[in-house]
Motif scaffolding. Structure first.
Motif, PDB file in Angstrom:
ATOM      1  N   UNK A  72      -6.099  -8.043  12.818  1.00 37.86           N
ATOM      2  CA  UNK A  72      -5.672  -8.656  11.566  1.00 37.86           C
ATOM      3  C   UNK A  72      -5.977  -7.688  10.436  1.00 37.86           C
ATOM      4  N   UNK A  73      -5.410  -7.959   9.272  1.00 41.90           N
ATOM      5  CA  UNK A  73      -5.643  -7.108   8.117  1.00 41.90           C
ATOM      6  C   UNK A  73      -4.462  -6.198   7.843  1.00 41.90           C
ATOM      7  N   UNK A  74      -4.554  -5.483   6.713  1.00 45.98           N
ATOM      8  CA  UNK A  74      -3.439  -4.647   6.260  1.00 45.98           C
ATOM      9  C   UNK A  74      -3.940  -3.300   5.769  1.00 45.98           C
ATOM     10  N   UNK A  75      -3.083  -2.312   5.884  1.00 44.66           N
ATOM     11  CA  UNK A  75      -3.387  -0.941   5.446  1.00 44.66           C
ATOM     12  C   UNK A  75      -2.214  -0.446   4.614  1.00 44.66           C
ATOM     13  N   UNK A  76      -2.508   0.036   3.406  1.00 42.11           N
ATOM     14  CA  UNK A  76      -1.495   0.636   2.552  1.00 42.11           C
ATOM     15  C   UNK A  76      -1.779   2.124   2.382  1.00 42.11           C
ATOM     16  N   UNK A  77      -0.751   2.910   2.463  1.00 41.08           N
ATOM     17  CA  UNK A  77      -0.837   4.346   2.208  1.00 41.08           C
ATOM     18  C   UNK A  77       0.188   4.681   1.135  1.00 41.08           C
ATOM     19  N   UNK A  78      -0.298   5.190  -0.001  1.00 32.78           N
ATOM     20  CA  UNK A  78       0.587   5.547  -1.125  1.00 32.78           C
ATOM     21  C   UNK A  78       1.506   4.391  -1.512  1.00 32.78           C
ATOM     22  N   UNK A  79       0.936   3.188  -1.514  1.00 34.42           N
ATOM     23  CA  UNK A  79       1.674   2.030  -1.981  1.00 34.42           C
ATOM     24  C   UNK A  79       2.556   1.360  -0.960  1.00 34.42           C
ATOM     25  N   UNK A  80       2.638   1.881   0.261  1.00 38.75           N
ATOM     26  CA  UNK A  80       3.480   1.288   1.299  1.00 38.75           C
ATOM     27  C   UNK A  80       2.598   0.736   2.410  1.00 38.75           C
ATOM     28  N   UNK A  81       2.947  -0.440   2.891  1.00 41.63           N
ATOM     29  CA  UNK A  81       2.111  -1.096   3.903  1.00 41.63           C
ATOM     30  C   UNK A  81       2.474  -0.593   5.301  1.00 41.63           C
ATOM     31  N   UNK A  82       1.569   0.172   5.870  1.00 37.04           N
ATOM     32  CA  UNK A  82       1.787   0.724   7.201  1.00 37.04           C
ATOM     33  C   UNK A  82       1.820  -0.365   8.256  1.00 37.04           C
ATOM     34  N   UNK A  83       0.943  -1.333   8.153  1.00 33.63           N
ATOM     35  CA  UNK A  83       0.787  -2.337   9.198  1.00 33.63           C
ATOM     36  C   UNK A  83       1.999  -3.253   9.328  1.00 33.63           C
ATOM     37  N   UNK A  84       2.817  -3.357   8.287  1.00 26.79           N
ATOM     38  CA  UNK A  84       3.998  -4.225   8.348  1.00 26.79           C
ATOM     39  C   UNK A  84       5.283  -3.451   8.579  1.00 26.79           C
TER      40      UNK A  84
END
Length: 265
Positions: A72-84
């Motif tokens: 669970x949880x989310x990761x953003x790189x440079x404003x974009x959500x990698x996990x989704x």
């Protein structure tokens, strides 16, 4: 509350983080390695991730670069959500950062130059002469331009690490992930690599996320250090390395930063 069991730490959010990890839980089957981990990394920061064996450093890195999907949880790189992200969107995000692995992971059948050209062949529309030019410029940035035609096996361990960083720089990423960059290096070579990381960070405004347990490197390069703990399954400390060493109330943190001091004269 028992003073020896601190509450979970959440790193202080920044206004415009380049990297954001939010409520991340990492598990392999029923084995939860990290639970509800959150932190931000601002643009241009060098963040070191550290902790004892089995605390989840490598697991966290694998999730941040998209090799593993979180429970669970989310990761953003440079404003974009990698996990989704899926499909082309995910491939675009994965191409937006660089990674240099602990052993370098250079292909022995290729020259150093050909290794650095690989990301350009996979993720750019540049023709061969342009790819070669860019790769040579990246090798120059790490001090290896004259070794472009060497095989990786002909380079020293420190030079292989530099070549891996050059390859990670090929697509001009804003974020570089480094996995134990000083592992296996002598103190002088390790210090030279630390100096390279600092120079690239300052000159190119790069954001570095570095997994390491080497104290000398942590104190040399880190703007902040984030410490994980196996029992807590999460963050127990985050801050400037000197502050964590000298002022943190958790003895697990001060022991980590002061290990070996008792043997020094």
């Amino acid at each position: 509350m028992d003073a020896t069991v601190p509450s979970p730490i959440v790193a202080t959010p920044t206004a415009e983080p380049l990297v954001r990890v939010e409520n991340l839980t990492c598990a392999y089957g029923r084995n939860v390695v990290l639970r509800d981990v959150s932190f931000d990394v601002p643009r241009g920061e060098v963040l070191t991730i550290l902790g004892g064996s089995g605390c989840g450093k490598s697991t966290l890195l694998k999730h941040m670069i998209g090799l593993e999907q979180p429970a669970q949880g989310r990761i953003w790189l440079a404003g974009e959500e990698l996990t989704a992200a899926e499909g082309a969107a995910r491939r675009r995000i994965l191409a937006s950062f660089g990674v240099a692995y602990q052993a370098g992971a250079l292909f022995g059948s290729m020259t150093v130059l050909e290794n650095v050209m690989l990301p350009l062949a996979a993720h750019s529309h540049l023709d061969l002469p342009a790819r070669e030019l860019v790769a040579r410029l990246k090798l120059r940035e790490v001090g290896l331009e004259q070794y472009a035609d060497y095989a990786p096996a002909e380079l020293s361990g420190g030079m292989q690490k530099r070549a891996a960083i050059a390859r990670a720089l090929a697509l001009d990423p804003a974020i570089l992930f480094l996995d134990e960059p000083s592992a296996g290096l002598d103190p002088i070579t390790s210090a030279e690599l630390d100096a390279l990381i600092l120079r690239l960070s300052r000159a190119l405004s790069l954001t570095f996320i570095v997994v390491t347990h080497e104290l000398a490197s942590i104190f040399a390069i880190a703007d902040r250090a984030l410490m994980l703990d196996k029992q807590e399954k999460g963050i127990i400390a985050v801050g400037k390395p000197q502050d964590l060493r000298d002022h943190h109330p958790d003895p697990r943190v001060t022991r980590f930063f002061r290990r070996g001091e008792e043997t020094q004269v």
